[in-house]
Design an enzyme around this catalytic site. Structure first.
Site, PDB file in Angstrom:
ATOM      1  N   ASP A   1     126.030  -6.071  30.271  1.00  0.00           N
ATOM      2  CA  ASP A   1     126.415  -6.069  28.874  1.00  0.00           C
ATOM      3  C   ASP A   1     125.789  -4.834  28.226  1.00  0.00           C
ATOM      4  OD1 ASP A   1     127.313  -7.350  26.357  1.00  0.00           O
ATOM      5  OD2 ASP A   1     127.180  -9.193  27.547  1.00  0.00           O
TER       6      ASP A   1
ATOM      7  N   ASP B   1     129.815  -4.812  23.933  1.00  0.00           N
ATOM      8  CA  ASP B   1     129.761  -5.781  22.839  1.00  0.00           C
ATOM      9  C   ASP B   1     130.428  -5.221  21.585  1.00  0.00           C
ATOM     10  OD1 ASP B   1     128.389  -8.400  22.078  1.00  0.00           O
ATOM     11  OD2 ASP B   1     127.591  -7.098  20.511  1.00  0.00           O
TER      12      ASP B   1
ATOM     13  N   GLU C   1     134.770  -5.723  24.461  1.00  0.00           N
ATOM     14  CA  GLU C   1     134.908  -6.979  23.725  1.00  0.00           C
ATOM     15  C   GLU C   1     135.559  -6.643  22.390  1.00  0.00           C
ATOM     16  OE1 GLU C   1     132.533 -10.695  21.674  1.00  0.00           O
ATOM     17  OE2 GLU C   1     131.875  -8.649  21.400  1.00  0.00           O
TER      18      GLU C   1
ATOM     19  N   HIS D   1     130.621 -17.134  26.367  1.00  0.00           N
ATOM     20  CA  HIS D   1     129.447 -17.733  25.732  1.00  0.00           C
ATOM     21  C   HIS D   1     129.569 -17.861  24.221  1.00  0.00           C
ATOM     22  CE1 HIS D   1     129.180 -13.483  25.274  1.00  0.00           C
ATOM     23  NE2 HIS D   1     128.181 -13.623  24.430  1.00  0.00           N
ATOM     24  N   ASP D   2     130.703 -17.499  23.667  1.00  0.00           N
ATOM     25  CA  ASP D   2     130.910 -17.590  22.216  1.00  0.00           C
ATOM     26  C   ASP D   2     131.963 -18.622  21.832  1.00  0.00           C
ATOM     27  OD1 ASP D   2     129.111 -15.488  21.681  1.00  0.00           O
ATOM     28  OD2 ASP D   2     130.682 -13.985  21.967  1.00  0.00           O
TER      29      ASP D   2
END
Ligand code: NOJ
Length: 528
Positions: free
Chosen positions: A98, A200, A263, A324-325
């Site tokens: 990430d 991100d 993302e 994870h969101d």
């Protein structure tokens, strides 16, 4: 030529805090991941993406970074990271990290320097602004995590901008020193052998240089995240972002065979811009449509067609079913349909990204008020935004704490862990884990699945069907998203077909003549 590893392969997302704890502090770590690499390889996935493992005060569990070129002690050491790279590769897999460029931690030395004085050499590394005439924030911009996107700094008497927590100040990507330094971060990890990055909030990097107010969103529904009350025209997807994406891509291209994944939560036509005008943007702008759509066949058929139709020439598709969101797929659609969803994810054209635990049918875990950890739930409570439920520990076996840790786990373990775990599903030829393994095997052995063309098949009601084909092979994927059985005529596609896989795992090799019969909640892969 669509045979790059990131085109043929399947990505598996690990949330390191929750994968495996090897040092008994209740939090997952690199040693824990190292000890479970054989499991990852045995699934048949090709690349592991780790959510952030860098030093962090953990205000946003690693998405607030205080040092971009090290490993947080809670996760381990740089030496262990190097070992991880070696061990991942030894098993024929790739490692994706990430990369969080939009913001640092407020404890990053750059920010500490920046906030120390207006004259600081790092002042312009962040987005500082004078108050509005009334002394309030410079404009109406909102944080994704509740409240204003501006935080007052009493010492230097200016506001700084933060798209997320006030502990996550936004970097100023217009500053060339910020850019150069952040590109060195990419090189640091690429030189260590990392195979690519998931970037991100890529569409956030540049904000309006005139600091204009965002307009109100007339379609805002109360209960939705508070920042949805505005249309973020001046804070996201600014035209200048594209130049930065192209620069990042050039850095990644200095190294052979690496991948850049963005993302980006944007409508389709804007998402496509991130492939770059000449495919010089990210290789894969994450496609989150399956996370956001209702689970019905007609809607999904339409969105696949729209996505396929919107891709730029040469742009490689990709699909995401969980992260994870967002709520777990098994909780969104129920366990029977979670199997159908697995077949969908792993048979669509393009690179699939799986989320750890979805292969077991892990569900959202209800979190008691005193165990909430997610800052989003703490700041905007009670409306279901919290992300702890989808971040609970991986369920390895039926022992205490599901074999995740020997200590008190940082988030609760799901009640279903005695049944839903790797050990017991490994022994169960009908478990969803077995289905995932079979799907991943098929994807490897059938070029039509990993690289073939996609062709929709006209259906109605709850049935979703499409073909994947190469010159030599033609596979029919038929997915029953409903509770009623369904007969799909093979005419005019073929006279007969042979079932390669059912989501119930009990029809291998079955011949169909004229029609393919689907049970309720069944998905089939049929060779024509
Ligand atoms: C997106 C990440 O996926 C999320 O977990 C994080 O909170 C925000 N970006 C801020 O970095």
């Amino acid at each position: 030529m669509n045979d790059a590893w990131w085109q043929r392969g399947v990505i598996y997302q690990i949330y390191p805090r929750s994968f495996r704890d090897a040092n008994a502090d209740g939090i997952g770590d690199l040693r824990g991941i190292l000890g479970r690499l054989d499991y990852c390889a045995s699934l048949g996935v090709d690349a592991l993406w780790l959510s952030p493992v860098y030093p962090s005060p953990m205000a946003d569990f690693g998405y607030d970074i205080s040092d971009y070129t090290n490993i947080d002690p809670v996760f381990g050491t740089l030496a262990q990271f190097d070992e991880l790279v070696v061990e991942v590769k030894r098993r024929g897999m790739k490692l994706i990290l990430d990369y969080v460029p939009n913001h640092t931690s407020d404890e990053h030395p750059w920010f500490k320097d920046s906030r120390s004085a207006r004259a600081s050499a790092k002042r312009d590394w962040y987005l500082w602004h004078d108050p509005a005439a009334d002394g309030g924030p410079p404009n109406n911009w909102l944080s994704h995590f509740g409240g204003s996107a501006w935080q007052w700094d009493p010492h230097t008497e200016q506001y700084y901008c933060h798209a997320f927590l006030k502990e996550q100040p936004d970097l100023n990507w217009r500053n060339p020193d910020v850019r150069a330094t952040m590109y060195e971060v990419l090189r640091f990890w690429l030189a260590r052998g990392v195979d690519g990055f998931r970037v991100d909030v890529l569409w956030h990097l540049i904000k309006d240089d005139q600091w204009r107010d965002n307009p109100p969103n007339p379609g805002y529904q109360p209960g939705a995240p508070p920042h949805y009350s505005q249309v973020p025209v001046y804070t996201t997807d600014r035209p200048e972002v594209q130049g930065i994406v192209a620069e990042m891509r050039r850095v990644v291209d200095e190294f052979a065979a690496r991948v850049l994944i963005g993302e980006i939560y944007l409508p389709l036509e804007r998402l496509m811009a991130y492939y770059g005008a000449n495919l010089d943007g990210v290789h894969l702008p994450f496609n989150f449509q399956l996370l956001q759509s209702d689970w019905n066949a007609r809607g999904i058929a339409a969105l696949i067609d729209q996505y396929e139709g919107a891709l730029p020439p040469g742009g490689w598709p990709n699909w995401v079913l969980g992260n994870h969101d967002n709520p777990r797929i098994a909780s969104r659609v129920g366990l029977p349909q979670a199997r159908v969803a697995a077949m969908l994810l792993l048979t669509l054209r393009g690179t699939p990204t799986m989320y750890y635990g979805d292969e077991l049918g892990m569900v959202n875990v209800p979190i008691a008020a005193d165990r909430v950890r997610d800052p989003l739930e703490k700041n905007v409570p009670g409306v279901g935004l919290g992300r702890d439920p989808c971040r609970t520990p991986m369920q390895w076996d039926g022992s205490l704490h599901a074999g995740f840790t020997s200590a008190q786990p940082w988030l609760p373990i799901s009640d279903d862990y005695a049944v839903v775990n790797v050990r017991s599903e490994d022994d169960d030829a009908t478990a969803i884990l077995s289905l995932y393994r079979r799907l991943l095997q098929l994807r490897r052995s059938q070029p039509a699945l990993s690289g073939g063309d996609y062709e929709p098949v006209a259906t109605s009601g709850d049935l979703l069907a499409y073909l994947r084909r190469t010159r030599h092979e033609c596979l029919l994927i038929a997915l029953n998203l409903g509770e009623e059985p369904y007969a799909l005529s093979l005419d005019p596609l073929a006279k007969a077909g042979r079932t390669l896989l059912s989501t119930y795992l009990d029809r291998d090799g079955e011949e169909s003549n004229g029609n393919v019969a689907l049970r309720a909640n069944e998905g089939l892969i049929v060779a024509l």
